[in-house]
Scaffold this active site. Structure first.
Site, PDB file in Angstrom:
ATOM      1  N   ASP A  89      -2.765 -10.802  -2.380  1.00 37.71           N
ATOM      2  CA  ASP A  89      -3.351 -10.267  -1.155  1.00 37.71           C
ATOM      3  C   ASP A  89      -4.802  -9.883  -1.419  1.00 37.71           C
ATOM      4  O   ASP A  89      -5.144  -9.470  -2.527  1.00 37.71           O
ATOM      5  CB  ASP A  89      -2.548  -9.044  -0.711  1.00 37.71           C
ATOM      6  CG  ASP A  89      -2.911  -8.549   0.675  1.00 37.71           C
ATOM      7  OD1 ASP A  89      -2.140  -8.811   1.619  1.00 37.71           O
ATOM      8  OD2 ASP A  89      -3.959  -7.881   0.825  1.00 37.71           O
ATOM      9  N   HIS A 123       0.813  -1.221   0.000  1.00 33.97           N
ATOM     10  CA  HIS A 123       0.000   0.000   0.000  1.00 33.97           C
ATOM     11  C   HIS A 123       0.846   1.272   0.000  1.00 33.97           C
ATOM     12  O   HIS A 123       0.308   2.364  -0.219  1.00 33.97           O
ATOM     13  CB  HIS A 123      -0.928   0.026   1.211  1.00 33.97           C
ATOM     14  CG  HIS A 123      -1.985  -1.023   1.202  1.00 33.97           C
ATOM     15  ND1 HIS A 123      -2.823  -1.225   0.125  1.00 33.97           N
ATOM     16  CD2 HIS A 123      -2.346  -1.947   2.141  1.00 33.97           C
ATOM     17  CE1 HIS A 123      -3.651  -2.231   0.399  1.00 33.97           C
ATOM     18  NE2 HIS A 123      -3.375  -2.679   1.608  1.00 33.97           N
TER      19      HIS A 123
END
Length: 337
Positions: A159, A122
Site C-alpha cells: 500500500d 492503520h
C-alpha cells in the site's frame, strides 16, 4: 484465484464523499467478472476473541458500543455506522480465511485473496485510524500462530501508505516480520528506515520509504534487493501481502507512479520468493481509491496467478532509490550492492 467476499462488507457506509466506499468492492467484482477462473468464497466473520488477540479488549468494546449507538465520525477520516461492527468482523474473518486456506495448501490458481472492507493496516492495538478499525492482516497472522499452523509469518505491505498499525502490533515480536514499501512523508508519517523492531525483535521490521514519483523499477528493485533477502533470512511459513493499490500512477490520493503492469511485476516476484522459501501466500485487500485502477490492480494479480507472464521494468530505478536501498541493506545487515 479464490476470492474471499462477504456482502456484509458493503454495509459499512462511509457516506457519499468518502474515498473508502462500498463502490470499491463493486468495482473489483465488475473487473473480475471479465476474467477466467475467478471463484468466490464467503468466509465466516472473525470471532470477537480473535480480534482481541491483537487489539485491546477495551478498544474492541468501545468500537462495538460506538456502532450500536449509531456510529459517526470516530476521527475526521474514519467513519462508522451501526453495521460497521459486523462489516469489520467480516473483513477480519476474510483475512483469517485467506491465511488459513493458504496454509492448508491453496496455491497457484487457488491462491486466496480476501476482498474485505473496512481495510486494516492503520488500526493500532487500542485505536482506529486511517479508515481502519480492525487490523485484518494482523488478526490473520495472530490467528494462525495461536492455532499452531505457523511459527513465523511475514507481512509485506505494498500500500502507498505505511501500515503503522501492523508495524506497531508486531514491533517487539520476533515471530512476525513486517516489510513496507510506501511513499515517504505521506499519511500517517511513520515508517522510517531506522524503525527495525525492538525488545529482541530488531530486524523484523523493514521499511522502504520511497520518495514521491517512484515507479515500477523502483518498487521491483526495492523488493528484490532489500525485502526478498530479508524475508529469505527470516524463513516464514506464511507470507501475507497487504495489497493496497493506491501507489498506482492514476490513484487520486498519492503521487507514486506504479502502473497496472507494475503490480503484475510485484506479484510475480512475490510468488517466486514464496516458491523459493516454501512459504504459503495469501493476499489481503488494503487501500486503492481510483475505482478503475483498483479493479485493474486486483485483476492483474489474479491474471498473474492464472498464468499471465509479467513484464520486467523498461527503465532503471532512480539513483536516489538505489542509494536508499543501499542504506536499507546496511541497516539490516544484508551487505551493500
Amino acid at each position: 484465484m479464490r476470492f474471499g467476499y462477504n456482502e456484509t462488507c458493503l454495509e459499512h457506509d462511509t457516506g457519499p464523499r468518502h474515498p473508502e466506499t462500498a463502490d470499491r468492492l463493486r468495482a473489483i467484482r465488475r473487473g473480475l467478472a471479465k476474467r477466467h477462473g475467478v471463484e468466490y468464497v464467503e468466509a465466516a466473520p472473525a470471532e470477537k476473541s480473535t480480534v482481541a488477540a491483537v487489539h485491546e479488549d477495551a478498544y474492541v468494546d468501545e468500537f462495538h458500543d460506538f456502532c450500536r449507538s449509531g456510529g459517526g465520525n470516530w476521527d475526521p477520516d474514519t467513519v462508522a455506522v451501526e453495521q460497521s461492527w459486523v462489516a469489520a468482523l467480516a473483513s477480519a474473518g476474510l483475512a483469517e480465511w485467506a491465511a488459513r486456506t493458504a496454509l492448508d495448501g491453496d496455491d497457484g490458481r487457488d491462491t486466496p485473496f480476501s476482498l474485505g472492507r473496512p481495510p486494516g493496516h492503520h488500526a493500532v492495538e487500542d485505536d482506529a485510524m486511517g479508515f481502519c478499525f480492525f487490523n485484518n492482516a494482523a488478526v490473520a497472522a495472530q490467528a494462525v500462530i495461536d492455532d499452531g499452523l505457523a511459527e513465523r509469518v511475514a507481512i509485506f505491505d505494498w500500500d502507498v501508505h505505511h501500515g503503522n498499525g501492523t508495524q506497531d502490533i508486531f514491533y517487539d515480536r520476533d515471530d512476525v516480520f513486517y516489510a513496507s514499501i510506501h511513499e515517504d512523508g505521506l499519511y500517517p508519517g511513520t515508517g522510517e528506515l531506522e524503525e527495525t523492531g525492538e525488545s529482541g525483535a530488531e530486524g523484523t521490521t523493514l521499511n522502504v520509504p520511497l520518495r514521491a514519483g517512484a515507479g515500477d523499477a523502483d518498487y521491483v528493485y526495492s523488493f528484490e534487493e532489500a525485502i526478498a533477502p530479508a524475508v529469505e533470512r527470516f524463513d516464514p511459513d506464511l507470507f501475507i501481502v497487504s495489497a493496497g493499490f493506491d501507489a498506482h500512477r492514476h490513484d487520486p490520493i498519492s503521487r507514486m507512479r506504479v502502473s497496472t503492469e507494475g503490480y503484475a511485476m510485484l506479484t510475480a516476484h512475490v510468488r517466486k520468493l514464496c516458491d523459493d522459501t516454501d512459504a504459503a501466500i495469501a493476499f489481503v485487500l488494503e487501500g486503492g481509491y481510483g475505482l478503475d485502477t483498483l479493479s485493474e490492480g486486483v485483476a492483474i494479480v489474479h491474471e498473474t496467478f492464472d498464468g499471465r507472464h509479467a513484464m520486467e521494468p523498461d527503465e532503471d530505478p532512480a539513483d536516489k532509490n538505489i542509494d536508499l536501498i543501499d542504506d536499507v541493506r546496511d541497516v539490516h545487515g544484508l551487505g551493500s550492492k
